[in-house]
Enzyme design. Structure first.
Site, PDB file in Angstrom:
ATOM      1  N   ASP A 131      -6.729  -6.629  -6.019  1.00  0.00           N
ATOM      2  CA  ASP A 131      -6.330  -7.421  -4.836  1.00  0.00           C
ATOM      3  C   ASP A 131      -7.506  -8.305  -4.418  1.00  0.00           C
ATOM      4  O   ASP A 131      -8.125  -8.086  -3.373  1.00  0.00           O
ATOM      5  CB  ASP A 131      -5.908  -6.475  -3.696  1.00  0.00           C
ATOM      6  CG  ASP A 131      -5.394  -7.250  -2.483  1.00  0.00           C
ATOM      7  OD1 ASP A 131      -4.947  -8.398  -2.659  1.00  0.00           O
ATOM      8  OD2 ASP A 131      -5.438  -6.701  -1.362  1.00  0.00           O
ATOM      9  N   ASP A 186     -16.069  -2.677  -4.267  1.00  0.00           N
ATOM     10  CA  ASP A 186     -16.151  -3.901  -3.461  1.00  0.00           C
ATOM     11  C   ASP A 186     -17.619  -4.292  -3.364  1.00  0.00           C
ATOM     12  O   ASP A 186     -18.495  -3.430  -3.389  1.00  0.00           O
ATOM     13  CB  ASP A 186     -15.575  -3.652  -2.062  1.00  0.00           C
ATOM     14  CG  ASP A 186     -15.158  -4.945  -1.366  1.00  0.00           C
ATOM     15  OD1 ASP A 186     -13.948  -5.181  -1.226  1.00  0.00           O
ATOM     16  OD2 ASP A 186     -16.052  -5.716  -0.957  1.00  0.00           O
ATOM     17  N   PHE A 229     -11.603  -4.550  -5.383  1.00  0.00           N
ATOM     18  CA  PHE A 229     -11.604  -5.369  -4.159  1.00  0.00           C
ATOM     19  C   PHE A 229     -11.019  -4.528  -3.016  1.00  0.00           C
ATOM     20  O   PHE A 229     -10.050  -4.902  -2.367  1.00  0.00           O
ATOM     21  CB  PHE A 229     -10.807  -6.668  -4.344  1.00  0.00           C
ATOM     22  CG  PHE A 229     -11.162  -7.449  -5.580  1.00  0.00           C
ATOM     23  CD1 PHE A 229     -12.257  -8.311  -5.589  1.00  0.00           C
ATOM     24  CD2 PHE A 229     -10.421  -7.317  -6.749  1.00  0.00           C
ATOM     25  CE1 PHE A 229     -12.580  -9.036  -6.727  1.00  0.00           C
ATOM     26  CE2 PHE A 229     -10.744  -8.036  -7.896  1.00  0.00           C
ATOM     27  CZ  PHE A 229     -11.822  -8.890  -7.885  1.00  0.00           C
ATOM     28  N   ARG A 288       0.844  -1.205   0.000  1.00  0.00           N
ATOM     29  CA  ARG A 288       0.000   0.000   0.000  1.00  0.00           C
ATOM     30  C   ARG A 288       0.874   1.249   0.000  1.00  0.00           C
ATOM     31  O   ARG A 288       0.619   2.212  -0.733  1.00  0.00           O
ATOM     32  CB  ARG A 288      -0.915   0.002   1.241  1.00  0.00           C
ATOM     33  CG  ARG A 288      -2.012  -1.030   1.194  1.00  0.00           C
ATOM     34  CD  ARG A 288      -3.049  -0.795   2.296  1.00  0.00           C
ATOM     35  NE  ARG A 288      -2.669  -1.331   3.575  1.00  0.00           N
ATOM     36  CZ  ARG A 288      -3.067  -2.503   4.072  1.00  0.00           C
ATOM     37  NH1 ARG A 288      -3.886  -3.277   3.373  1.00  0.00           N
ATOM     38  NH2 ARG A 288      -2.685  -2.914   5.262  1.00  0.00           N
ATOM     39  N   CYS A 338      -3.628 -14.050  -3.555  1.00  0.00           N
ATOM     40  CA  CYS A 338      -3.279 -14.490  -2.195  1.00  0.00           C
ATOM     41  C   CYS A 338      -3.606 -15.971  -2.026  1.00  0.00           C
ATOM     42  O   CYS A 338      -3.777 -16.448  -0.907  1.00  0.00           O
ATOM     43  CB  CYS A 338      -4.000 -13.646  -1.157  1.00  0.00           C
ATOM     44  SG  CYS A 338      -5.787 -13.776  -1.239  1.00  0.00           S
TER      45      CYS A 338
HETATM   46  N1  SAH Z   1      -7.051  -4.659  -0.827  1.00  0.00           N
HETATM   47  C1  SAH Z   1      -7.713  -4.806   0.445  1.00  0.00           C
HETATM   48  C2  SAH Z   1      -8.048  -6.244   0.762  1.00  0.00           C
HETATM   49  C3  SAH Z   1      -8.941  -6.938  -0.248  1.00  0.00           C
HETATM   50  S1  SAH Z   1      -9.762  -8.328   0.390  1.00  0.00           S
HETATM   51  C4  SAH Z   1      -6.889  -4.151   1.540  1.00  0.00           C
HETATM   52  O1  SAH Z   1      -5.743  -3.717   1.296  1.00  0.00           O
HETATM   53  O2  SAH Z   1      -7.390  -4.028   2.660  1.00  0.00           O
HETATM   54  C5  SAH Z   1     -10.846  -8.811  -0.860  1.00  0.00           C
HETATM   55  C6  SAH Z   1     -12.124  -8.015  -0.951  1.00  0.00           C
HETATM   56  O3  SAH Z   1     -12.782  -8.437  -2.149  1.00  0.00           O
HETATM   57  C7  SAH Z   1     -13.156  -8.204   0.155  1.00  0.00           C
HETATM   58  O4  SAH Z   1     -13.447  -6.964   0.731  1.00  0.00           O
HETATM   59  C8  SAH Z   1     -14.415  -8.748  -0.548  1.00  0.00           C
HETATM   60  O5  SAH Z   1     -15.631  -8.191  -0.041  1.00  0.00           O
HETATM   61  C9  SAH Z   1     -14.189  -8.316  -1.954  1.00  0.00           C
HETATM   62  N2  SAH Z   1     -14.831  -9.086  -3.034  1.00  0.00           N
HETATM   63  C10 SAH Z   1     -14.899 -10.430  -3.177  1.00  0.00           C
HETATM   64  N3  SAH Z   1     -15.427 -10.754  -4.380  1.00  0.00           N
HETATM   65  C11 SAH Z   1     -15.689  -9.583  -5.027  1.00  0.00           C
HETATM   66  C12 SAH Z   1     -16.204  -9.246  -6.305  1.00  0.00           C
HETATM   67  N4  SAH Z   1     -16.552 -10.199  -7.187  1.00  0.00           N
HETATM   68  N5  SAH Z   1     -16.317  -7.946  -6.642  1.00  0.00           N
HETATM   69  C13 SAH Z   1     -15.946  -6.975  -5.760  1.00  0.00           C
HETATM   70  N6  SAH Z   1     -15.447  -7.241  -4.540  1.00  0.00           N
HETATM   71  C14 SAH Z   1     -15.318  -8.530  -4.174  1.00  0.00           C
END
Ligand code: SAH
Length: 396
Positions: free
Chosen positions: A299, A252, A230, A214, A339
């Site tokens: 992500d 998200d 995401f 980040r 991940c």
């Molecule tokens: N980048 C973030 C962590 C991402 S975790 C950070 O630095 O904090 C993954 C996220 O993807 C979760 O919040 C989940 O709600 C979301 N997610 C899962 N499938 C999704 C989709 N198809 N479209 C959008 N968001 C999604």
């Protein structure tokens, strides 16, 4: 070492990988076990000709039959052993965690030679996850030492998920010490403020593993239009706002994560009007938006929860990368992550390269990215390298 320690004898030639530093022995490598060792007991692993190799956790409920704790045989695995391991992990963090940061991973399982134990610090709260029968069996002595070495006003346990099922363990969730927080916990990370919900948030509440990424990507965002896919509680978005991005769109599916992302923007003095947080499916959003971006962050959650999912997950990763590449202007940056344990670095790069070919884009590799230093991994344990990322630049 106590005389009643069980012995686990390996098949001929199956001591190779443990001698090379790997911390696991799979069921197929085991010839016999003395007595009636139970899941979570500490046993001594020996080669076929009875040469001692390591003391570690035994579990006949799991395909991972043995996990190394120590390659020394002259000391028992007792309270002082655990105290020394915990202190060594915690002392390292003082050096590894940047200033202005009150949340980090204190103990990272195999990477800190405590297989199955994860401890995250959020201010003066600790969140503990126990994922192996071995840690479960020794939880009292380990938690006593943890409380002594890491003073905290609250310890909350979040022991659930696939890994625990594979060890034959039921979920265990709830407070170990102190009360339930009445509101989200406030942490700082690189001097930025974040609300974290340790009770219902994902993982233990926050994606601590992405801290350094980040910071790095935020530092590349000046003057950019950014799409953070995401976005969860807005981690990358808030770093990009501090980095001077013109406009950041966070996407998200989770309404509660999006609410927290908006609050986190505001907490740091940025406006959700200027930096919209959108509830949408990324797969659809990327297809629908007509906008072009200077920086896109991908992500996603793990698309592969087991080996059976690899083909389907690969298609998912390819799809979002392909769509994102189409939405980047020339010279734009793509920070793309996986991940999933089951998608290794090599496969991930092949998938992203395949996406670039289909999108007819030529990409420069700026950097390979991984989890931060408070998530150490044994060099001999590639299975621990779950988080991998690529920072790419579109050259044509
Ligand atoms: N980048 C973030 C962590 C991402 S975790 C950070 O630095 O904090 C993954 C996220 O993807 C979760 O919040 C989940 O709600 C979301 N997610 C899962 N499938 C999704 C989709 N198809 N479209 C959008 N968001 C999604």
């Amino acid at each position: 070492m106590s005389l009643k320690t069980h012995r686990m004898t390996l098949k001929p030639g199956r001591d190779r990988s443990i001698r090379h530093g790997h911390p696991w022995i799979f069921s197929g490598a085991v010839a016999s076990v003395t007595g009636n060792a139970e899941p979570g007991d500490i046993v001594l692993a020996v080669s076929n000709d009875q040469e001692p190799l390591a003391q570690g956790f035994f579990n006949d409920q799991s395909d991972i039959r043995f996990r190394v704790l120590t390659r020394r045989f002259d000391a028992p695995v007792d309270a002082s052993f655990w105290a020394q391991r915990i202190r060594s992990a915690v002392d390292q963090r003082q050096r590894l965690v940047p200033p202005g940061t009150t949340a980090c991973r204190l103990i990272n399982a195999e990477g800190d030679e405590m297989p199955g134990l994860i401890v995250d610090r959020y201010g003066d709260s600790l969140v503990v996850t126990i994922a192996t029968a071995g840690i479960e069996k020794h939880r009292h002595v380990i938690l006593d030492q943890l409380r002594r070495i890491c003073p905290a006003t609250r310890i909350y346990e979040r022991s659930d998920g696939h890994a625990r099922q594979r060890e034959g363990l039921e979920d265990r969730i709830g407070p170990i010490l102190g009360d339930l927080p009445a509101a989200p916990i406030m942490i700082t990370e690189n001097h930025l403020l974040f609300e974290v919900d340790i009770i219902t948030g994902q993982k233990t509440g926050f994606f601590l593993d992405q801290r350094d990424n980040r910071e790095r990507i935020g530092g590349l965002s000046r003057g950019s239009v950014v799409l953070n896919c995401f976005s969860y509680t807005g981690g990358f978005s808030i770093y990009c706002a501090r980095g001077g991005a013109d406009r950041i769109i966070s996407v998200d599916t989770s309404a509660s994560a999006n609410d927290m992302a908006r609050r986190n923007l505001e907490l740091n003095g940025f406006s959700p009007e200027q930096h919209p947080v959108i509830q949408a499916d990324v797969f659809q959003y990327l297809r629908k938006t007509g906008e072009c971006f200077d920086l896109i962050i991908l992500d996603p959650p793990s698309f592969a929860k087991s080996g059976k999912d690899i083909a389907r997950a690969s298609r998912g990763y390819k799809d979002i990368n392909l769509q994102a590449m189409r939405r980047l202007r020339e010279g734009g940056l793509l920070a793309t992550f996986s991940c999933s344990n089951y998608i290794d670095q090599d496969l991930f790069e092949k998938i992203v390269l395949g996406a670039a070919r289909d999108a007819q884009r030529s990409l420069q590799l700026i950097a390979r990215l991984a989890a931060g230093g408070d998530h150490p991994i044994l060099l001999a344990h590639p299975e621990g390298r779950y988080l991998k990322g690529l920072l790419l630049r579109v050259v044509a």
